[in-house]
Design a protein around this motif. Structure first.
Motif, PDB file in Angstrom:
ATOM      1  N   LEU A  64       0.829  -1.202   0.000  1.00 23.14           N
ATOM      2  CA  LEU A  64       0.000   0.000   0.000  1.00 23.14           C
ATOM      3  C   LEU A  64       0.866   1.256   0.000  1.00 23.14           C
ATOM      4  O   LEU A  64       0.537   2.248  -0.649  1.00 23.14           O
ATOM      5  N   THR A  65       1.963   1.221   0.727  1.00 26.12           N
ATOM      6  CA  THR A  65       2.874   2.369   0.761  1.00 26.12           C
ATOM      7  C   THR A  65       3.438   2.639  -0.626  1.00 26.12           C
ATOM      8  O   THR A  65       3.522   3.792  -1.066  1.00 26.12           O
ATOM      9  N   LEU A 116       3.308  13.170   1.685  1.00 27.42           N
ATOM     10  CA  LEU A 116       3.158  13.083   3.133  1.00 27.42           C
ATOM     11  C   LEU A 116       4.397  12.527   3.822  1.00 27.42           C
ATOM     12  O   LEU A 116       5.121  11.697   3.265  1.00 27.42           O
ATOM     13  N   GLY A 117       4.595  12.979   5.054  1.00 31.54           N
ATOM     14  CA  GLY A 117       5.647  12.408   5.874  1.00 31.54           C
ATOM     15  C   GLY A 117       5.260  11.007   6.329  1.00 31.54           C
ATOM     16  O   GLY A 117       4.087  10.612   6.264  1.00 31.54           O
ATOM     17  N   GLY A 118       6.225  10.248   6.792  1.00 32.62           N
ATOM     18  CA  GLY A 118       5.980   8.857   7.168  1.00 32.62           C
ATOM     19  C   GLY A 118       4.910   8.686   8.225  1.00 32.62           C
ATOM     20  O   GLY A 118       4.059   7.795   8.126  1.00 32.62           O
ATOM     21  N   ASP A 119       4.907   9.541   9.250  1.00 34.37           N
ATOM     22  CA  ASP A 119       3.938   9.402  10.341  1.00 34.37           C
ATOM     23  C   ASP A 119       2.511   9.615   9.845  1.00 34.37           C
ATOM     24  O   ASP A 119       1.593   8.869  10.220  1.00 34.37           O
ATOM     25  N   GLU A 120       2.319  10.633   9.012  1.00 28.08           N
ATOM     26  CA  GLU A 120       0.971  10.923   8.511  1.00 28.08           C
ATOM     27  C   GLU A 120       0.458   9.781   7.640  1.00 28.08           C
ATOM     28  O   GLU A 120      -0.683   9.336   7.782  1.00 28.08           O
ATOM     29  N   LEU A 121       1.288   9.316   6.737  1.00 33.45           N
ATOM     30  CA  LEU A 121       0.864   8.239   5.849  1.00 33.45           C
ATOM     31  C   LEU A 121       0.603   6.958   6.636  1.00 33.45           C
ATOM     32  O   LEU A 121      -0.371   6.243   6.368  1.00 33.45           O
ATOM     33  N   GLU A 122       1.425   6.673   7.626  1.00 30.48           N
ATOM     34  CA  GLU A 122       1.225   5.470   8.439  1.00 30.48           C
ATOM     35  C   GLU A 122      -0.097   5.520   9.200  1.00 30.48           C
ATOM     36  O   GLU A 122      -0.749   4.491   9.398  1.00 30.48           O
ATOM     37  N   ASP A 126      -6.741   2.819   7.195  1.00 34.00           N
ATOM     38  CA  ASP A 126      -8.106   3.153   6.776  1.00 34.00           C
ATOM     39  C   ASP A 126      -8.265   3.128   5.262  1.00 34.00           C
ATOM     40  O   ASP A 126      -9.300   3.553   4.738  1.00 34.00           O
ATOM     41  N   MET A 127      -7.253   2.638   4.552  1.00 30.35           N
ATOM     42  CA  MET A 127      -7.280   2.632   3.092  1.00 30.35           C
ATOM     43  C   MET A 127      -7.338   1.218   2.538  1.00 30.35           C
ATOM     44  O   MET A 127      -6.869   0.271   3.160  1.00 30.35           O
ATOM     45  N   GLU A 128      -7.904   1.123   1.342  1.00 30.33           N
ATOM     46  CA  GLU A 128      -7.855  -0.126   0.585  1.00 30.33           C
ATOM     47  C   GLU A 128      -7.712   0.212  -0.889  1.00 30.33           C
ATOM     48  O   GLU A 128      -8.234   1.225  -1.365  1.00 30.33           O
ATOM     49  N   LEU A 129      -6.980  -0.630  -1.599  1.00 30.16           N
ATOM     50  CA  LEU A 129      -6.803  -0.435  -3.032  1.00 30.16           C
ATOM     51  C   LEU A 129      -7.993  -1.034  -3.767  1.00 30.16           C
ATOM     52  O   LEU A 129      -8.333  -2.200  -3.564  1.00 30.16           O
ATOM     53  N   VAL A 130      -8.637  -0.227  -4.605  1.00 27.87           N
ATOM     54  CA  VAL A 130      -9.800  -0.700  -5.356  1.00 27.87           C
ATOM     55  C   VAL A 130      -9.596  -0.416  -6.838  1.00 27.87           C
ATOM     56  O   VAL A 130      -8.954   0.567  -7.215  1.00 27.87           O
ATOM     57  N   THR A 131     -10.114  -1.299  -7.666  1.00 27.32           N
ATOM     58  CA  THR A 131     -10.125  -1.046  -9.103  1.00 27.32           C
ATOM     59  C   THR A 131     -11.388  -0.270  -9.446  1.00 27.32           C
ATOM     60  O   THR A 131     -12.430  -0.436  -8.805  1.00 27.32           O
ATOM     61  N   GLU A 155      -7.861  13.489   9.858  1.00 28.15           N
ATOM     62  CA  GLU A 155      -6.460  13.764   9.535  1.00 28.15           C
ATOM     63  C   GLU A 155      -6.303  15.178   8.987  1.00 28.15           C
ATOM     64  O   GLU A 155      -5.345  15.887   9.319  1.00 28.15           O
ATOM     65  N   PHE A 156      -7.238  15.609   8.164  1.00 27.36           N
ATOM     66  CA  PHE A 156      -7.203  16.961   7.600  1.00 27.36           C
ATOM     67  C   PHE A 156      -7.249  18.006   8.711  1.00 27.36           C
ATOM     68  O   PHE A 156      -6.519  19.006   8.678  1.00 27.36           O
ATOM     69  N   ASN A 157      -8.092  17.780   9.708  1.00 26.24           N
ATOM     70  CA  ASN A 157      -8.268  18.756  10.788  1.00 26.24           C
ATOM     71  C   ASN A 157      -7.060  18.842  11.721  1.00 26.24           C
ATOM     72  O   ASN A 157      -6.967  19.772  12.530  1.00 26.24           O
ATOM     73  N   LYS A 158      -6.136  17.900  11.605  1.00 25.03           N
ATOM     74  CA  LYS A 158      -4.915  17.966  12.410  1.00 25.03           C
ATOM     75  C   LYS A 158      -3.919  18.968  11.839  1.00 25.03           C
ATOM     76  O   LYS A 158      -2.925  19.294  12.490  1.00 25.03           O
ATOM     77  N   GLY A 159      -4.184  19.436  10.622  1.00 25.09           N
ATOM     78  CA  GLY A 159      -3.239  20.341   9.979  1.00 25.09           C
ATOM     79  C   GLY A 159      -2.107  19.549   9.354  1.00 25.09           C
ATOM     80  O   GLY A 159      -2.285  18.415   8.927  1.00 25.09           O
ATOM     81  N   GLY A 160      -0.940  20.119   9.289  1.00 25.21           N
ATOM     82  CA  GLY A 160       0.208  19.407   8.745  1.00 25.21           C
ATOM     83  C   GLY A 160       0.167  19.318   7.229  1.00 25.21           C
ATOM     84  O   GLY A 160      -0.568  20.030   6.544  1.00 25.21           O
ATOM     85  N   THR A 161       0.951  18.394   6.692  1.00 28.20           N
ATOM     86  CA  THR A 161       1.100  18.283   5.248  1.00 28.20           C
ATOM     87  C   THR A 161      -0.186  17.833   4.566  1.00 28.20           C
ATOM     88  O   THR A 161      -0.477  18.243   3.442  1.00 28.20           O
ATOM     89  N   VAL A 162      -0.969  16.983   5.226  1.00 27.78           N
ATOM     90  CA  VAL A 162      -2.236  16.535   4.638  1.00 27.78           C
ATOM     91  C   VAL A 162      -3.107  17.740   4.307  1.00 27.78           C
ATOM     92  O   VAL A 162      -3.614  17.881   3.189  1.00 27.78           O
TER      93      VAL A 162
END
Length: 243
Positions: free
Chosen positions: A4-5, A17-23, A28-33, A115-122
């Motif tokens: 996934l990464t 994104l930085g490693g912590d944000e992406l982790e 909460d993600m899944e790869l879909v076609t 995650e958006f409401n935390k600010g940061g790079t996202v």
């Protein structure tokens, strides 16, 4: 998780994104076609998930009461579908569908909003993409109102090429007519004009761009205006890692 990464790196926002944000986001993600023509959001239905495309292209369209449809925006690997949830809205009057088949990382809207409401790079990356996307939508309105169909078709083909990174596009003339807010005979004439100039060739259900530079010189000013803004996205987003 490692796969996934690697997949996330194909989407420009997730790749910023930085490693912590992406982790934090990956569980909460899944790869879909996504199949061609698949509807991701119906008008006025609650948005439960957002999509980060890694391949293909999503078209956002407006539907009239008479059943007419016109495209108002496109989203590819540079962005995210479902931006409304970042603006305190949980639905949209527009339809979002896969214009070109591909794949995306699907994420719960509630998790993305947290995650958006935390600010940061996202937050910074999504806000920057919102700016570029709103420019695209507004410039599309100008283009649809003021410019001839052959120039609009040239712009649309170039935009698709930029999103999917391919000169071969799987689209029908009926579909093109709907996306451009026109009718099939008019779009057929516009496609023939581009073909006669040597810019494209087309067969049933497929258009191949033969001369992208020629198309860029032929299209209206709307394409370079939007492209210049989108070209700034990767550089800007990558720089956010160091902020």
């Amino acid at each position: 998780m490692k796969n996934l990464t690697q997949t996330a790196a194909q989407n420009h926002i997730l790749n910023s994104l930085g490693g912590d944000e992406l982790e934090r986001m990956l569980p909460d993600m899944e790869l879909v076609t996504i199949s061609k023509g698949e509807v991701l959001y119906n008008p006025d239905e609650k948005i439960t998930h957002v999509y980060f495309p890694v391949k293909g292209m999503i078209s956002v369209t407006s539907l009239t009461a008479e059943g007419q449809q016109v495209e108002i925006g496109t989203i590819g690997r540079e962005g995210m579908a479902g931006l409304n949830v970042c603006m305190e809205a949980d639905r949209t009057p527009h339809e979002s569908m896969a214009q070109i088949a591909g794949a995306a990382l699907k994420m719960k809207a509630s998790a993305l909003k947290d995650e958006f409401n935390k600010g940061g790079t996202v937050q910074k990356s999504l806000l920057r993409f919102m700016h570029a996307y709103l420019l695209l939508v507004s410039q599309t309105a100008v283009c649809n109102r003021l410019h001839p169909v052959d120039r609009r078709l040239a712009r649309w083909l170039l935009m698709c090429r930029d999103r999917v990174q391919s000169n071969l596009l799987s689209v029908t003339q009926e579909f093109l007519a709907a996306m451009l807010g026109s009718n099939r005979p008019t779009v057929t004439g516009a496609a023939l004009a581009l073909k006669n100039e040597g810019f494209i060739k087309y067969t049933r259900g497929k258009v191949e761009i033969l001369d992208a530079n020629g198309l860029e010189n032929y299209t209206c000013e709307c394409y370079p205006i939007v492209k210049a803004e989108y070209d700034r996205l990767p550089k800007y987003i990558v720089n956010q890692i160091c902020v």
